[in-house]
Design a protein around this motif. Structure first.
Motif, PDB file in Angstrom:
ATOM      1  N   VAL A   1       0.853  -1.196   0.000  1.00 29.77           N
ATOM      2  CA  VAL A   1       0.000   0.000   0.000  1.00 29.77           C
ATOM      3  C   VAL A   1       0.881   1.236   0.000  1.00 29.77           C
ATOM      4  O   VAL A   1       2.005   1.228   0.513  1.00 29.77           O
ATOM      5  CB  VAL A   1      -0.950   0.014   1.221  1.00 29.77           C
ATOM      6  N   GLN A   2       0.389   2.313  -0.580  1.00 33.16           N
ATOM      7  CA  GLN A   2       1.163   3.536  -0.704  1.00 33.16           C
ATOM      8  C   GLN A   2       1.276   4.277   0.622  1.00 33.16           C
ATOM      9  O   GLN A   2       2.280   4.904   0.913  1.00 33.16           O
ATOM     10  CB  GLN A   2       0.528   4.459  -1.752  1.00 33.16           C
ATOM     11  N   SER A   3       0.226   4.198   1.440  1.00 35.75           N
ATOM     12  CA  SER A   3       0.243   4.880   2.725  1.00 35.75           C
ATOM     13  C   SER A   3       0.444   3.859   3.838  1.00 35.75           C
ATOM     14  O   SER A   3      -0.460   3.087   4.167  1.00 35.75           O
ATOM     15  CB  SER A   3      -1.084   5.636   2.948  1.00 35.75           C
ATOM     16  N   ALA A   4       1.640   3.847   4.404  1.00 36.66           N
ATOM     17  CA  ALA A   4       1.947   2.888   5.467  1.00 36.66           C
ATOM     18  C   ALA A   4       1.171   3.203   6.748  1.00 36.66           C
ATOM     19  O   ALA A   4       1.106   2.370   7.650  1.00 36.66           O
ATOM     20  CB  ALA A   4       3.444   2.884   5.745  1.00 36.66           C
ATOM     21  N   GLU A   5       0.586   4.400   6.849  1.00 31.66           N
ATOM     22  CA  GLU A   5      -0.148   4.766   8.057  1.00 31.66           C
ATOM     23  C   GLU A   5      -1.372   3.884   8.262  1.00 31.66           C
ATOM     24  O   GLU A   5      -1.835   3.713   9.386  1.00 31.66           O
ATOM     25  CB  GLU A   5      -0.569   6.238   7.984  1.00 31.66           C
ATOM     26  N   SER A   6      -1.922   3.337   7.181  1.00 30.94           N
ATOM     27  CA  SER A   6      -3.107   2.486   7.300  1.00 30.94           C
ATOM     28  C   SER A   6      -2.751   1.060   7.710  1.00 30.94           C
ATOM     29  O   SER A   6      -3.623   0.294   8.114  1.00 30.94           O
ATOM     30  CB  SER A   6      -3.872   2.456   5.966  1.00 30.94           C
ATOM     31  N   ILE A   7      -1.486   0.684   7.608  1.00 32.63           N
ATOM     32  CA  ILE A   7      -1.023  -0.639   7.994  1.00 32.63           C
ATOM     33  C   ILE A   7       0.084  -0.468   9.028  1.00 32.63           C
ATOM     34  O   ILE A   7       1.117   0.122   8.749  1.00 32.63           O
ATOM     35  CB  ILE A   7      -0.469  -1.445   6.797  1.00 32.63           C
ATOM     36  N   GLU A   8      -0.147  -0.958  10.228  1.00 28.35           N
ATOM     37  CA  GLU A   8       0.846  -0.796  11.290  1.00 28.35           C
ATOM     38  C   GLU A   8       1.522  -2.098  11.680  1.00 28.35           C
ATOM     39  O   GLU A   8       2.551  -2.074  12.359  1.00 28.35           O
ATOM     40  CB  GLU A   8       0.197  -0.172  12.536  1.00 28.35           C
ATOM     41  N   ALA A   9       0.955  -3.248  11.258  1.00 32.85           N
ATOM     42  CA  ALA A   9       1.515  -4.526  11.698  1.00 32.85           C
ATOM     43  C   ALA A   9       1.384  -5.578  10.603  1.00 32.85           C
ATOM     44  O   ALA A   9       0.391  -5.617   9.868  1.00 32.85           O
ATOM     45  CB  ALA A   9       0.812  -4.998  12.968  1.00 32.85           C
ATOM     46  N   ILE A  10       2.400  -6.409  10.503  1.00 33.15           N
ATOM     47  CA  ILE A  10       2.390  -7.575   9.618  1.00 33.15           C
ATOM     48  C   ILE A  10       2.903  -8.761  10.426  1.00 33.15           C
ATOM     49  O   ILE A  10       3.948  -8.665  11.088  1.00 33.15           O
ATOM     50  CB  ILE A  10       3.285  -7.361   8.384  1.00 33.15           C
ATOM     51  N   ALA A  11       2.175  -9.852  10.386  1.00 35.17           N
ATOM     52  CA  ALA A  11       2.575 -11.038  11.140  1.00 35.17           C
ATOM     53  C   ALA A  11       3.069 -12.126  10.189  1.00 35.17           C
ATOM     54  O   ALA A  11       2.469 -12.368   9.146  1.00 35.17           O
ATOM     55  CB  ALA A  11       1.408 -11.566  11.970  1.00 35.17           C
ATOM     56  N   LEU A  12       4.160 -12.751  10.569  1.00 33.78           N
ATOM     57  CA  LEU A  12       4.661 -13.925   9.854  1.00 33.78           C
ATOM     58  C   LEU A  12       4.186 -15.136  10.640  1.00 33.78           C
ATOM     59  O   LEU A  12       4.675 -15.404  11.736  1.00 33.78           O
ATOM     60  CB  LEU A  12       6.186 -13.880   9.777  1.00 33.78           C
ATOM     61  N   MET A  13       3.197 -15.856  10.078  1.00 31.45           N
ATOM     62  CA  MET A  13       2.563 -16.950  10.802  1.00 31.45           C
ATOM     63  C   MET A  13       2.746 -18.279  10.093  1.00 31.45           C
ATOM     64  O   MET A  13       2.753 -18.350   8.866  1.00 31.45           O
ATOM     65  CB  MET A  13       1.059 -16.681  10.963  1.00 31.45           C
ATOM     66  N   ARG A  14       2.872 -19.319  10.866  1.00 35.67           N
ATOM     67  CA  ARG A  14       2.939 -20.654  10.301  1.00 35.67           C
ATOM     68  C   ARG A  14       1.535 -21.092   9.870  1.00 35.67           C
ATOM     69  O   ARG A  14       0.538 -20.754  10.513  1.00 35.67           O
ATOM     70  CB  ARG A  14       3.506 -21.643  11.316  1.00 35.67           C
ATOM     71  N   LEU A  15       1.475 -21.813   8.776  1.00 35.91           N
ATOM     72  CA  LEU A  15       0.182 -22.276   8.282  1.00 35.91           C
ATOM     73  C   LEU A  15      -0.473 -23.165   9.329  1.00 35.91           C
ATOM     74  O   LEU A  15       0.203 -23.962   9.988  1.00 35.91           O
ATOM     75  CB  LEU A  15       0.355 -23.042   6.972  1.00 35.91           C
ATOM     76  N   PRO A  16      -1.780 -23.063   9.501  1.00 35.96           N
ATOM     77  CA  PRO A  16      -2.457 -23.827  10.553  1.00 35.96           C
ATOM     78  C   PRO A  16      -2.443 -25.325  10.280  1.00 35.96           C
ATOM     79  O   PRO A  16      -2.428 -25.761   9.128  1.00 35.96           O
ATOM     80  CB  PRO A  16      -3.885 -23.266  10.519  1.00 35.96           C
TER      81      PRO A  16
END
Length: 356
Positions: free
Chosen positions: A163-178
């Motif tokens: 996304v162009q505006s990082a303000e709308s996204i504050e977190a990204i999680a790296l998760m193992r597949l369930p």
């Protein structure tokens, strides 16, 4: 990307990230412990901040190659960082996601939804890492003692989130597949269909749904109306695709999802004596009878184990689905031939939802 996963072949070590070879226990080829130790040493020496976290051998292992940041890394400020490149490949490549057994979950809302579900169930989602924008607060509800937090700047967040505006996204999680996700074409230890879903009263079957937004919305609706699981026939996109995860708001980590063929689905139907119905337009001119989604029709299925099959918006149901299923249409007063599959699916899922 299609949701049909094939074994991956090891790529040349001259490229990054190195491709891993996914193995199953029936494979004649195995990674020896000597080669595994060599891979660990080579990758640690070459990638500095990245180390091989786990490579399972063929002695009961999964054959997954996992990457993790070394313990000293607390922040990332460069989009050229090897771990950022690893995350980008997880985001863009279905085969890479499944060979590593990990996916990126973008956005605080989806991450919260997954953890809210975890609190109410025994399913434990493993978060390898939480990438948090500089000065952003830790999302409410996360156990900070068990979550590895790495701070990233605006440029890295834009690169990973898209996304162009990082303000709308504050977190990204790296998760193992369930563990609730199964690929029957690869995992030969789950051929007993009774083990695929905790319950098989209501199963949503998706036939060639390639649009990740539609697939994610259907997974989210199935979760909301308490269906028991999703079965993906060949031609469906990856439910852990970034857009699918965003549309599902993390529901792909909550609802059991099984990827397989019509052979597997037929086995499920015959073993558990399930009825199969499929959404289909009423005005296609074909000879096969198309029932109407009425209250009477819904009532007749209230105590019947059911598979609901939905086809893609462009191609519709496959010939196999049309042959094997009772066709059902949504009555419409307007002059439209059909509805968007996620809209039609929401109506079907609501009308045919389990009755407690």
């Amino acid at each position: 990307m299609l949701c049909t996963h094939r074994p991956w072949v090891q790529a040349s070590t001259s490229s990054y990230p190195p491709q891993s070879k996914q193995l199953n226990q029936s494979s004649n080829f195995s990674i020896t412990k000597t080669k595994t130790q060599f891979q660990r040493k080579f990758l640690r020496n070459r990638l500095n901040d990245i180390e091989v976290d786990d490579i399972d051998d063929d002695d009961g292992g999964s054959g997954l190659l996992r990457f993790a940041l070394t313990a000293h890394v607390k922040s990332i400020t460069s989009t050229s960082n090897p771990f950022v490149k690893h995350c980008l490949k997880l985001k863009n490549s279905s085969s890479y996601r499944h060979s590593n057994g990990s996916a990126l979950v973008v956005g605080t809302t989806s991450i919260r939804e997954i953890y809210r579900y975890e609190e109410a169930s025994q399913e434990k989602t493993v978060m390898d890492c939480l990438l948090l924008l500089d000065k952003a607060e830790i999302p409410e509800g996360l156990d900070t003692d068990s979550v590895r937090i790495v701070r990233i700047n605006t440029m890295v967040m834009k690169k990973l989130s898209g996304v162009q505006s990082a303000e709308s996204i504050e977190a990204i999680a790296l998760m193992r597949l369930p563990t609730s996700f199964l690929n029957l074409d690869i995992d030969q230890n789950t051929l007993d269909c009774r083990r695929w879903f905790p319950s098989t009263y209501r199963i949503l079957v998706l036939d060639g749904i390639q649009d990740p937004g539609n697939l994610g919305t259907l997974v989210r609706s199935a979760t909301a109306f308490q269906w028991d699981g999703i079965f993906l026939l060949p031609g469906c996109c990856d439910p852990f695709n970034e857009k699918a995860l965003r549309a599902s708001r993390g529901s792909s980590f909550q609802l059991p999802i099984v990827s397989g063929s019509w052979y597997h689905l037929q086995t499920l139907k015959d073993t558990l004596n399930m009825k199969m119905v499929a959404g289909h337009p009423d005005s296609d001119g074909k000879l096969k009878k198309v029932s109407s989604l009425s209250k009477e029709f819904v009532h007749s299925l209230s105590h019947v184990p059911l598979c609901l099959v939905l086809g893609s918006e462009g191609r519709g149901l496959s010939e196999k689905s049309q042959q094997e299923c009772e066709l059902v249409s949504i009555p419409m007063a307007g002059e439209f031939e059909s509805l968007n599959v996620s809209v039609a699916g929401g109506i079907f899922l609501y009308m045919l939802q389990p009755k407690n």
